[in-house]
Design a protein around this motif. Structure first.
Motif, PDB file in Angstrom:
ATOM      1  N   PHE A  36       0.839  -1.178   0.000  1.00 11.73           N
ATOM      2  CA  PHE A  36       0.000   0.000   0.000  1.00 11.73           C
ATOM      3  C   PHE A  36       0.882   1.237   0.000  1.00 11.73           C
ATOM      4  O   PHE A  36       1.867   1.291   0.729  1.00 11.73           O
ATOM      5  CB  PHE A  36      -0.900   0.023   1.243  1.00 11.73           C
ATOM      6  N   VAL A  56       0.650   5.379   0.568  1.00  9.29           N
ATOM      7  CA  VAL A  56      -0.170   6.483   1.068  1.00  9.29           C
ATOM      8  C   VAL A  56       0.668   7.755   0.997  1.00  9.29           C
ATOM      9  O   VAL A  56       1.776   7.804   1.539  1.00  9.29           O
ATOM     10  CB  VAL A  56      -0.632   6.223   2.525  1.00  9.29           C
ATOM     11  N   VAL A  90     -11.029  -0.706   0.331  1.00  6.40           N
ATOM     12  CA  VAL A  90     -11.351   0.701   0.063  1.00  6.40           C
ATOM     13  C   VAL A  90     -11.993   1.348   1.286  1.00  6.40           C
ATOM     14  O   VAL A  90     -11.697   2.504   1.609  1.00  6.40           O
ATOM     15  CB  VAL A  90     -12.265   0.831  -1.182  1.00  6.40           C
ATOM     16  N   THR A 103      -8.953   2.121   3.462  1.00  8.46           N
ATOM     17  CA  THR A 103      -7.847   2.943   2.955  1.00  8.46           C
ATOM     18  C   THR A 103      -8.254   4.144   2.118  1.00  8.46           C
ATOM     19  O   THR A 103      -7.451   5.052   1.936  1.00  8.46           O
ATOM     20  CB  THR A 103      -6.904   2.071   2.103  1.00  8.46           C
ATOM     21  N   SER A 104      -9.437   4.147   1.530  1.00 11.63           N
ATOM     22  CA  SER A 104      -9.931   5.226   0.681  1.00 11.63           C
ATOM     23  C   SER A 104      -8.927   5.650  -0.403  1.00 11.63           C
ATOM     24  O   SER A 104      -8.541   6.808  -0.500  1.00 11.63           O
ATOM     25  CB  SER A 104     -10.314   6.442   1.535  1.00 11.63           C
ATOM     26  N   PRO A 105      -8.522   4.702  -1.262  1.00 13.36           N
ATOM     27  CA  PRO A 105      -7.562   5.059  -2.312  1.00 13.36           C
ATOM     28  C   PRO A 105      -8.244   5.754  -3.491  1.00 13.36           C
ATOM     29  O   PRO A 105      -9.459   5.650  -3.670  1.00 13.36           O
ATOM     30  CB  PRO A 105      -7.021   3.700  -2.756  1.00 13.36           C
ATOM     31  N   SER A 106      -7.459   6.428  -4.299  1.00 11.64           N
ATOM     32  CA  SER A 106      -7.991   6.990  -5.543  1.00 11.64           C
ATOM     33  C   SER A 106      -7.694   6.048  -6.700  1.00 11.64           C
ATOM     34  O   SER A 106      -8.307   6.150  -7.757  1.00 11.64           O
ATOM     35  CB  SER A 106      -7.382   8.358  -5.818  1.00 11.64           C
ATOM     36  N   ILE A 135      -6.178   1.848  -7.711  1.00 14.83           N
ATOM     37  CA  ILE A 135      -5.707   0.510  -7.387  1.00 14.83           C
ATOM     38  C   ILE A 135      -4.934   0.024  -8.609  1.00 14.83           C
ATOM     39  O   ILE A 135      -5.436   0.083  -9.737  1.00 14.83           O
ATOM     40  CB  ILE A 135      -6.872  -0.444  -7.066  1.00 14.83           C
ATOM     41  N   ILE A 174     -12.898   5.228  -7.709  1.00 16.38           N
ATOM     42  CA  ILE A 174     -11.622   4.523  -7.671  1.00 16.38           C
ATOM     43  C   ILE A 174     -11.361   3.853  -9.011  1.00 16.38           C
ATOM     44  O   ILE A 174     -12.178   3.084  -9.507  1.00 16.38           O
ATOM     45  CB  ILE A 174     -11.607   3.465  -6.543  1.00 16.38           C
TER      46      ILE A 174
END
Length: 171
Positions: free
Chosen positions: A1, A3, A104, A107-110, A112, A145
């Motif tokens: 991951f 960040v 998600v 982690t709330s990613p924009s 993957i 995402i």
């Protein structure tokens, strides 16, 4: 991951083991000793296991003509429209999409990024995975995402990973 541009190591250097989250209670035995880990389903070896399980209950597939089933032969059959191969990808994507939806929420990613053998199948895995991820996402994350294949050359990945660890320790 990753960040904010930084790799997440965790307190002991083992953070980010998404492949060892359980997606199927009492599922397939994993090399880590647990049962039902994501990587036993959503990996090149995992999709081959799925194909062998599915082939035991089906007799109409291009995969029957393949001497040794590989993730590539499954992808090749799916690209030719083989229904069994497409259902194998759908099953795999359902497990992966479910796991990603849960990830998600934490982690709330924009973005993957897929990497590895299964990722080489491109849209065969990305499109259905995105569909299942979206089905299981919290409303606040829906349609926010992207999922893309990695642009890294597989043969360079180990050296890039090792050099990033050195770089991290120098700074």
């Amino acid at each position: 991951f990753v960040v904010n541009g930084e790799l997440v190591y965790g307190h002991d250097g083992f953070a980010g083991e998404l492949g060892h989250t359980i997606v199927e209670k009492n599922g397939r035995l994993c090399g880590c000793g647990r049962k039902g880990c994501l990587e036993t389903y959503a990996s090149a070896t995992g999709i081959v296991k799925t194909a062998k399980e599915f082939l035991a209950n089906s007799s109409d597939s291009l995969l029957y003509d393949v001497e040794e089933i590989t993730s590539k032969s499954i992808a090749d059959a799916a690209e030719k429209g083989d229904e069994l191969a497409l259902s194998i990808f759908d099953f795999t994507a359902e497990k992966l999409g479910f796991a990603l939806a849960n990830t998600v929420a934490i982690t709330s990613p924009s973005l993957i990024v897929f990497f590895g053998g299964l990722a080489q199948s491109g849209e065969l895995i990305i499109e259905p995975t995105k569909k299942y991820m979206e089905l299981n996402l919290l409303k606040i994350f829906k349609n926010k995402i992207d999922i893309i294949p990695s642009g890294l050359n597989a043969s360079n990945s180990a050296i890039l990973g090792a050099s990033s660890l050195v770089w991290q320790n120098l700074n």
